[in-house]
Design a protein around this motif. Structure first.
Motif, short mmCIF file in Angstrom:
data_model
loop_
_atom_site.label_atom_id
_atom_site.label_comp_id
_atom_site.label_asym_id
_atom_site.label_seq_id
_atom_site.Cartn_x
_atom_site.Cartn_y
_atom_site.Cartn_z
N MET A 193 0.84 -1.21 0.00
CA MET A 193 0.00 0.00 0.00
C MET A 193 0.87 1.24 0.00
SD MET A 193 -3.09 0.91 -0.15
CE MET A 193 -3.51 2.60 -0.43
N THR A 194 1.95 1.22 0.75
CA THR A 194 2.88 2.35 0.78
C THR A 194 3.51 2.55 -0.60
OG1 THR A 194 3.32 1.92 3.12
CG2 THR A 194 4.89 3.33 1.96
N ALA A 195 3.88 1.46 -1.24
CA ALA A 195 4.43 1.54 -2.60
C ALA A 195 3.40 2.12 -3.57
CB ALA A 195 4.89 0.16 -3.07
N PHE A 196 2.14 1.74 -3.42
CA PHE A 196 1.07 2.28 -4.25
C PHE A 196 0.93 3.79 -4.04
CE2 PHE A 196 -3.49 3.33 -4.72
CZ PHE A 196 -3.65 3.06 -6.08
N ILE A 197 1.00 4.23 -2.81
CA ILE A 197 0.93 5.66 -2.49
C ILE A 197 2.08 6.40 -3.17
CG2 ILE A 197 1.20 7.37 -0.63
CD1 ILE A 197 -0.36 5.34 1.18
N PHE A 198 3.29 5.87 -3.05
CA PHE A 198 4.45 6.51 -3.66
C PHE A 198 4.38 6.46 -5.19
CE2 PHE A 198 7.17 5.50 0.33
CZ PHE A 198 6.58 6.57 1.00
N GLN A 217 3.51 10.11 -10.39
CA GLN A 217 2.84 10.36 -11.66
C GLN A 217 2.91 11.85 -11.98
OE1 GLN A 217 1.58 7.79 -13.58
NE2 GLN A 217 2.65 6.68 -11.96
N PRO A 218 3.24 12.19 -13.23
CA PRO A 218 3.19 13.61 -13.61
C PRO A 218 1.77 14.16 -13.43
CG PRO A 218 4.29 12.30 -15.30
CD PRO A 218 3.69 11.34 -14.31
N GLU A 277 -6.46 6.14 1.01
CA GLU A 277 -5.18 5.43 0.90
C GLU A 277 -4.49 5.34 2.26
OE1 GLU A 277 -3.60 6.58 -3.58
OE2 GLU A 277 -3.10 7.88 -1.91
N PHE A 278 -4.46 6.44 2.96
CA PHE A 278 -3.77 6.47 4.25
C PHE A 278 -4.56 5.74 5.33
CE2 PHE A 278 -1.11 9.29 1.98
CZ PHE A 278 0.12 9.24 2.61
N PHE A 279 -5.87 5.75 5.22
CA PHE A 279 -6.71 4.99 6.14
C PHE A 279 -6.38 3.49 6.00
CE2 PHE A 279 -10.41 2.71 7.59
CZ PHE A 279 -10.89 3.45 8.65
N LEU A 280 -6.37 3.02 4.75
CA LEU A 280 -6.09 1.61 4.51
C LEU A 280 -4.67 1.24 4.95
CD1 LEU A 280 -6.88 -1.15 3.43
CD2 LEU A 280 -6.29 -0.36 1.14
N THR A 320 5.11 8.52 5.96
CA THR A 320 4.66 8.27 4.58
C THR A 320 4.09 9.54 3.96
OG1 THR A 320 4.14 5.97 5.13
CG2 THR A 320 3.18 6.84 3.12
N ALA A 321 3.31 10.30 4.72
CA ALA A 321 2.72 11.54 4.20
C ALA A 321 3.80 12.55 3.83
CB ALA A 321 1.76 12.14 5.23
#
Length: 141
Positions: free
Chosen positions: A14-19, A24-25, A68-71, A98-99
Motif C-alpha cells: 500500500m505504501t508503494a502504491f501511495i508513492f 505520476q506527472p 489510501e492512508f486509512f487503509l 509516509t505523508a
C-alpha cells in the motif's frame, strides 16, 4: 505465513502504491481523477444534481488521499502484535512519515508540488484509521 506477516507485506504494498501515485506527472494524475469526476458528474446529473467540476474533482482527490492512508494505517495496525495503545505510536509515526515522504516525492515530478496541507489531509486518514481500530478493538474485547 503468519497473519501479521501478510498484513505487513500488504502495508508495504500500500505504501508503494501511495508513492507510485505521487510519482505520476500532474497530467497523468489529472487524467485519472478526471475520468472518475466525469463519470460521477454524469451520474449525479442523471439524478438532477449539479455540482461544479473543480469542486467535485478536489473532493474526489482529497477523499482518495484519506482513503489510501486509512487503509495503510489499518494494515500497519494489524502488522504489529502487543497492546493496541503501544502500537498506536507506530501507526501514527509511519503514517506521518509516509505523508511527508509522499509530498517530498512530488517535488521531483512535472507539474506536481509538495503541500503541507496535503500532509495534514493524509495524516487525517491515518488518525481516523487509528481511532477506528482502537474503537473496534474495545468493542471486540
Amino acid at each position: 505465513m503468519k497473519k501479521r506477516t501478510i498484513f505487513a507485506v500488504m502495508a508495504v504494498a500500500m505504501t508503494a502504491f501511495i508513492f507510485y501515485n505521487s510519482a505520476q506527472p500532474a497530467v497523468e494524475s489529472a487524467k485519472s481523477s478526471g475520468r472518475i469526476t466525469g463519470s460521477l458528474l454524469s451520474m449525479l446529473a442523471h439524478f438532477g444534481f449539479e455540482i461544479n467540476y473543480d469542486t467535485l474533482e478536489t473532493t474526489i482527490r482529497k477523499t482518495a488521499h484519506i482513503s489510501e492512508f486509512f487503509l495503510q494505517a489499518v494494515l500497519v495496525a494489524n502488522s504489529f502484535s502487543g497492546r493496541y495503545k503501544n502500537r498506536i505510536v507506530y501507526i501514527l509515526f509511519l503514517g506521518l512519515l509516509t505523508a511527508c515522504t509522499d509530498e517530498y516525492i512530488q517535488l521531483f515530478f512535472e507539474g506536481r508540488g509538495g503541500m503541507v496541507s496535503d500532509i495534514f489531509i493524509d495524516f487525517a486518514g491515518t488518525a481516523l484509521a487509528a481511532a477506528a481500530c482502537g474503537i473496534f478493538r474495545k468493542k471486540r474485547y
